[in-house]
Design a protein around this motif. Structure first.
Motif, mmCIF file in Angstrom:
data_model
loop_
_atom_site.group_PDB
_atom_site.id
_atom_site.type_symbol
_atom_site.label_atom_id
_atom_site.label_comp_id
_atom_site.label_asym_id
_atom_site.label_seq_id
_atom_site.Cartn_x
_atom_site.Cartn_y
_atom_site.Cartn_z
ATOM 1 N N PHE A 80 32.171 36.195 29.836
ATOM 2 C CA PHE A 80 31.929 37.436 29.264
ATOM 3 C C PHE A 80 33.288 37.892 28.404
ATOM 4 C CE2 PHE A 80 32.091 42.139 29.251
ATOM 5 C CZ PHE A 80 31.053 42.263 28.294
ATOM 6 N N VAL A 81 34.497 37.649 29.351
ATOM 7 C CA VAL A 81 35.736 37.773 28.679
ATOM 8 C C VAL A 81 36.598 36.590 28.939
ATOM 9 C CG1 VAL A 81 38.079 39.287 28.869
ATOM 10 C CG2 VAL A 81 35.704 40.117 29.170
ATOM 11 N N GLN A 82 36.960 35.923 27.905
ATOM 12 C CA GLN A 82 37.579 34.555 27.606
ATOM 13 C C GLN A 82 39.149 34.638 28.067
ATOM 14 O OE1 GLN A 82 36.248 31.588 26.963
ATOM 15 N NE2 GLN A 82 38.195 30.891 27.600
ATOM 16 N N THR A 83 39.693 35.769 27.869
ATOM 17 C CA THR A 83 41.094 35.917 28.169
ATOM 18 C C THR A 83 41.290 36.258 29.511
ATOM 19 O OG1 THR A 83 41.060 37.978 27.012
ATOM 20 C CG2 THR A 83 42.101 36.361 25.824
ATOM 21 N N PRO A 84 42.614 35.734 30.093
ATOM 22 C CA PRO A 84 42.963 36.252 31.364
ATOM 23 C C PRO A 84 42.975 37.893 31.829
ATOM 24 C CG PRO A 84 44.641 34.605 30.730
ATOM 25 C CD PRO A 84 43.591 35.022 29.623
ATOM 26 N N LEU A 85 42.605 38.006 32.902
ATOM 27 C CA LEU A 85 42.765 39.311 33.434
ATOM 28 C C LEU A 85 44.243 39.695 33.892
ATOM 29 C CD1 LEU A 85 41.098 41.769 33.915
ATOM 30 C CD2 LEU A 85 41.115 41.289 36.328
ATOM 31 N N VAL A 86 45.019 40.973 33.439
ATOM 32 C CA VAL A 86 46.316 40.953 33.917
ATOM 33 C C VAL A 86 46.355 41.962 35.007
ATOM 34 C CG1 VAL A 86 48.779 41.618 33.150
ATOM 35 C CG2 VAL A 86 47.232 40.569 31.434
ATOM 36 N N TRP A 87 46.638 41.501 36.146
ATOM 37 C CA TRP A 87 46.731 42.331 37.469
ATOM 38 C C TRP A 87 48.199 42.865 37.500
ATOM 39 C CZ3 TRP A 87 42.607 42.396 40.952
ATOM 40 C CH2 TRP A 87 41.362 41.747 40.768
ATOM 41 N N GLY A 88 47.952 44.334 37.547
ATOM 42 C CA GLY A 88 49.330 44.896 38.030
ATOM 43 C C GLY A 88 49.597 44.849 39.632
ATOM 44 N N ILE A 89 50.777 44.635 40.030
ATOM 45 C CA ILE A 89 51.092 44.741 41.317
ATOM 46 C C ILE A 89 51.839 46.204 41.566
ATOM 47 C CG2 ILE A 89 52.543 43.923 43.346
ATOM 48 C CD1 ILE A 89 52.575 41.106 41.427
ATOM 49 N N HIS A 90 51.113 46.847 42.531
ATOM 50 C CA HIS A 90 51.626 48.502 42.294
ATOM 51 C C HIS A 90 51.874 48.794 43.952
ATOM 52 C CE1 HIS A 90 48.407 47.894 39.216
ATOM 53 N NE2 HIS A 90 49.030 49.181 38.443
ATOM 54 N N VAL A 91 52.848 49.501 43.935
ATOM 55 C CA VAL A 91 53.342 50.239 45.458
ATOM 56 C C VAL A 91 53.295 51.762 45.211
ATOM 57 C CG1 VAL A 91 54.773 48.524 45.911
ATOM 58 C CG2 VAL A 91 55.753 50.309 44.483
ATOM 59 N N ALA A 92 53.091 52.271 45.997
ATOM 60 C CA ALA A 92 53.250 53.989 46.108
ATOM 61 C C ALA A 92 54.480 54.435 45.448
ATOM 62 C CB ALA A 92 53.438 54.661 47.328
ATOM 63 N N ALA A 93 54.676 55.442 44.619
ATOM 64 C CA ALA A 93 55.677 55.877 43.753
ATOM 65 C C ALA A 93 56.857 56.133 44.476
ATOM 66 C CB ALA A 93 55.265 57.291 43.077
ATOM 67 N N ASN A 94 56.707 56.602 45.622
ATOM 68 C CA ASN A 94 57.764 56.858 46.671
ATOM 69 C C ASN A 94 58.317 56.065 47.415
ATOM 70 O OD1 ASN A 94 55.612 57.138 48.391
ATOM 71 N ND2 ASN A 94 56.159 59.072 49.185
ATOM 72 N N SER A 95 57.644 54.493 47.113
ATOM 73 C CA SER A 95 57.914 53.323 48.059
ATOM 74 C C SER A 95 59.359 53.059 47.847
ATOM 75 C CB SER A 95 56.856 52.477 47.823
ATOM 76 O OG SER A 95 57.365 51.129 48.167
ATOM 77 N N SER A 96 59.917 52.282 48.827
ATOM 78 C CA SER A 96 61.220 51.972 48.882
ATOM 79 C C SER A 96 61.252 50.231 48.204
ATOM 80 C CB SER A 96 61.723 51.661 50.254
ATOM 81 O OG SER A 96 61.162 50.796 51.114
ATOM 82 N N PHE A 97 60.031 49.789 47.996
ATOM 83 C CA PHE A 97 59.943 48.629 47.456
ATOM 84 C C PHE A 97 60.314 48.602 45.807
ATOM 85 C CE2 PHE A 97 56.702 48.003 50.956
ATOM 86 C CZ PHE A 97 57.472 47.678 51.857
ATOM 87 N N LYS A 98 61.242 47.722 45.407
ATOM 88 C CA LYS A 98 61.420 47.675 44.081
ATOM 89 C C LYS A 98 61.058 46.419 43.353
ATOM 90 C CE LYS A 98 63.649 51.788 44.366
ATOM 91 N NZ LYS A 98 62.897 52.823 44.345
ATOM 92 N N SER A 99 60.830 45.342 43.978
ATOM 93 C CA SER A 99 60.644 43.947 43.343
ATOM 94 C C SER A 99 59.454 43.502 44.078
ATOM 95 C CB SER A 99 61.862 43.126 43.415
ATOM 96 O OG SER A 99 62.183 42.933 44.673
#
Length: 284
Positions: A80-99
């Motif tokens: 149906f869609v030929q191109t890849p799906l770009v998955w975002g990797i998300h954390v909570a806005a106030n999370s201490s994780f930066k990378s």
């Protein structure tokens, strides 16, 4: 008029289905096509196909391949869609994780086991040379609303979902996106139950002809970017970027792509074996 049930995620990728349904194009072919939104994504649709709640699904390639190998009596009938799906990797806005390195070994929120969010966590881990046995932990959160609750309340640490769908949650300060992870294959296919394929070959062909006619010229529909932005509450520039990197397909997924996808899933221990191409697809 024959009633046929189809499932898909309520996202911008599937607007073409909404437009063809709104225009009554299936009814002209004596088909009463009923669309069902699956907020739980691919895992929920695999279950619905198995339970005969839907006849067709617009579903993630890797998810349906895994489930067919696991015994789902369905076949892929088209990309149906030929191109890849770009998955975002998300954390909570106030999370201490930066990378991405910061989330190694923490808890990934997934809609359910066998879902795209589950399988792509493995792809992301492999991309960064993590140990797949010790660096991946999962928390089932059912859907996007569950992810918002889970990350905000600290039940899970990160969440992978299609990045343009989650962009409004990044914009409003609910999530922070720390990276992207594109699928190494075409993202969406159309799958059908084997029993449905056998009993409704003409209807299946008519449905595919109608949707393909729309996706062929989808980007040329006047003001389609504004329509998508309004309907899915997205920024116009995000929609325009998404349209620029997305290509639909009107053809059956090819053997090389299916084998490449399976090899990747097998290497990650997501599938127990590599199936024959003919066992996974049906040419209409």
């Amino acid at each position: 008029m024959k009633k046929i049930n189809i499932g898909g995620v309520p996202e911008h990728f599937n607007l073409a289905w909404y437009l063809t349904l709104k225009n009554g194009e299936y009814k002209e072919e004596n088909i009463n096509l009923r669309w069902h939104d699956y907020y739980g994504g691919t895992g929920a649709m695999c279950k619905a196909l198995r339970n005969k709640e839907i006849d067709l699904a617009v579903i993630l390639t890797e998810g349906i391949i895994k489930d067919i190998i696991d015994g789902n009596p369905s076949k892929i009938v088209q990309t149906f869609v030929q191109t890849p799906l770009v998955w975002g990797i998300h954390v909570a806005a106030n999370s201490s994780f930066k990378s991405i390195e910061d989330i190694k070994g923490t808890r990934a929120a997934i809609s359910r086991y066998g879902s795209g969010s589950h399988l792509m966590a493995y792809i992301n881990a492999e991309n960064h040379n993590w140990d797949l046995k010790t660096d991946l932990n999962f928390e089932v959160i059912k859907d996007l609303d569950g992810a918002v609750k889970g990350l905000t309340e600290g039940v899970a640490d990160y969440f992978m979902w299609e990045k343009f769908t989650t962009k409004p949650l990044v914009d409003d300060g609910t999530f922070r996106r720390i990276g992207d992870c594109p699928t190494p294959w075409p993202c969406f296919v159309i799958a059908a139950r084997e029993e449905f394929i056998e009993n409704n070959p003409e209807e299946l062909k008519a449905i595919l002809d109608i949707i393909n006619n729309t996706t062929l010229d989808f980007k040329d529909i006047p003001s389609i970017d504004k329509t998508i932005a309004n309907r899915y509450e997205q920024q116009l520039e995000d929609v325009q970027e998404w349209l620029s990197i997305t290509e639909w397909s009107q053809h059956l997924i090819d053997k090389d792509t299916v084998m490449k996808t399976q090899k990747e899933l097998f290497a990650l221990d997501i599938i127990p074996e590599i199936a024959k191409y003919e066992d996974l697809v049906f040419k209409v």
